[in-house]
Design an enzyme around this catalytic site. Structure first.
Site, short mmCIF file in Angstrom:
data_model
loop_
_atom_site.label_atom_id
_atom_site.label_comp_id
_atom_site.label_asym_id
_atom_site.label_seq_id
_atom_site.Cartn_x
_atom_site.Cartn_y
_atom_site.Cartn_z
N HIS A 118 122.01 81.28 81.96
CA HIS A 118 121.20 82.36 81.38
C HIS A 118 121.72 83.67 81.95
CE1 HIS A 118 117.52 84.79 80.80
NE2 HIS A 118 117.10 83.85 79.96
N ASP A 195 119.17 77.57 89.48
CA ASP A 195 118.22 78.19 88.57
C ASP A 195 117.39 77.05 87.97
OD1 ASP A 195 116.88 79.15 86.37
OD2 ASP A 195 118.56 80.31 85.58
N GLN A 198 114.28 76.02 83.70
CA GLN A 198 114.08 75.07 82.61
C GLN A 198 113.91 73.64 83.11
OE1 GLN A 198 113.52 75.81 79.52
NE2 GLN A 198 114.00 77.97 79.64
N LYS A 221 106.80 79.29 82.59
CA LYS A 221 107.48 78.20 81.87
C LYS A 221 106.93 76.84 82.31
CE LYS A 221 111.80 80.77 81.36
NZ LYS A 221 111.88 81.13 79.95
N CYS A 359 119.73 84.59 75.45
CA CYS A 359 120.22 85.14 76.73
C CYS A 359 121.33 84.30 77.32
CB CYS A 359 119.10 85.32 77.74
SG CYS A 359 117.83 86.45 77.22
#
Ligand code: PLP
Length: 401
Positions: A118, A195, A198, A221, A359
């Protein structure tokens, strides 16, 4: 427990059609318990935390710090002070990129990211590299959306200072072999930032088992509020890193001659935090824990497999991201139709998807496409909704040629 009925927003029509919400990778909806936590905070607890000499301040502080302990348990960090509250994944990564690079990256050094990051895990490192005179190196991925681990290992050298890679791709759904990536990097004593934006609501995350040095995610999220996120960092590294922002709370003593900094985690939490949102994140963790992350993963996998099978039967539909290990994200294109047109027509039928580059422009460049249509599922989505989007695509397809 009926999961779906806990989400009031899902029970509505848009343009006279029942809402089908398939934009969960952008943000999940919030269960009533999270909404209640926010309301109750502002109704009965609102107060600035730490240093307050009164009842509300001490109660709010206690709950805020209790939530930190809850996050620690949730990701199995070693210490609560390794949990830093931020505004979200983006701020968490910016914090690390800025602070870590000041301490550990200098001219001629290298930072490794992947080609499926991202922008939030690219641009902060580009800024850091520019400032420090370092170079960004990129791990490629194949047509299926699988990272090339041989190429990754070959990128590492004595100038590599950090590897920053996503646990799960928000565009392709690929679950990256994070444990293996960490093992390879650590064998050369290179720290790894993951990261987790997700991954956190889809897979069990155990930062000690992974051995990662930093793990970043957003509350919104994972069924929690917007405006709050987490930066987990290993104590040994956080202790050596300078503050990210200056202001209240992050100091021990301030004089015009010299300021000393607070201990962890407060050194990295300048200013008034989003207390209500942090408490809401705590309730979101309770919500996930009550269902069980394993149940969530299994429910979403079942739905994703079903949706993939159904979508593949539609003539002219191509799926981007076909790795064997995926979360509940399906990116696709139909014939030569522009993704935005597909998204707009689906919207008019009550179906919320995301369109564009998500993104992740380098992913689009890799495939030579302008963007995709992305349907992403959460635990409350249903097979009926999948059937609805498939019928809708069949209906709009002739209008798109
Ligand atoms: N990283 C990934 C993989 C994401 O999917 C996102 C958001 O879509 C982010 C980072 C940025 O998260 P936020 O906007 O919550 O800071």
């Amino acid at each position: 427990m009926d999961i779906r009925s806990q989400f009031p927003i899902l029970n509505q029509t848009v343009y006279g059609k029942p809402l089908v919400y398939f934009d969960n990778a952008a943000t999940t909806q919030k269960p009533q318990c999270v909404i209640d936590t926010l309301c109750n905070y502002y109704k009965s607890l609102n107060s600035n935390i730490h240093r307050g000499a009164h009842y509300l301040a001490s109660q709010a502080t206690e709950q805020y710090e209790q939530t930190r302990r809850k996050v620690k348990e949730f990701i199995n960090a070693r210490h609560s002070h390794e949990i830093v509250f931020t505004r979200g994944t983006t701020e968490s990564i910016n914090l690390v990129a800025s602070s870590f690079s000041q301490r550990f990256i200098s001219k001629g050094d290298e930072v490794v990211v992947s080609a499926m990051e991202h922008h939030s895990n690219i641009v902060p490192w580009q800024l850091a590299c520019e400032r420090q005179g370092a170079t960004l190196r990129v791990i490629p991925f194949d047509d299926q959306g699988i990272l090339d681990l041989d190429a990754f290992a070959a990128l590492l050298n004595e100038r590599t200072r950090i590897v920053a890679v996503t646990n799960v791709s928000n565009t392709l759904g690929t679950v990256n072999p994070i444990a293996e990536i960490i093992r390879i990097a650590h064998s050369r004593e290179i720290p790894v930032l993951v990261d987790g934006a997700q991954a956190i609501s889809h897979r069990k995350v155990d930062v000690q088992q992974l051995g990662c040095d930093f793990y970043c995610f957003s509350g919104h999220k994972m069924y929690g509020p917007m405006g709050v996120g987490v930066m987990y960092g290993r104590e040994e590294l956080l202790e050596q890193m300078p503050p990210y922002q200056g202001g209240g709370e992050m100091i021990k003593d301030v004089t015009f001659e010299r300021t000393t900094y607070n201990e962890l985690p407060f050194k990295f939490e300048a200013g008034t935090p989003a207390v209500g949102d942090v408490l809401g994140l705590g309730t979101a963790i309770d919500f996930i824990s009550q269902i069980g992350i394993g149940t969530i993963a299994a429910t979403e996998k079942e739905l994703t497999d079903y949706a993939t099978g159904q979508l593949q039967q539609i003539e002219g539909l191509r799926i981007y991201g076909t790795a064997p290990d995926k979360t509940s994200v399906i990116s696709f294109l139909i014939g030569n139709a522009h993704p935005y047109d597909v998204g707009t027509l689906l919207d008019k039928l009550g179906i919320a998807v995301r369109t564009g580059h998500h993104c992740t422009q380098p992913i689009m460049d890799r495939y030579g496409i302008p963007g995709t249509v992305r349907a992403s599922f959460a635990v409350y989505n249903t097979r009926d909704e999948v059937d609805t989007i498939c019928a809708a695509i069949r209906r709009i397809a002739p209008m798109l040629q």
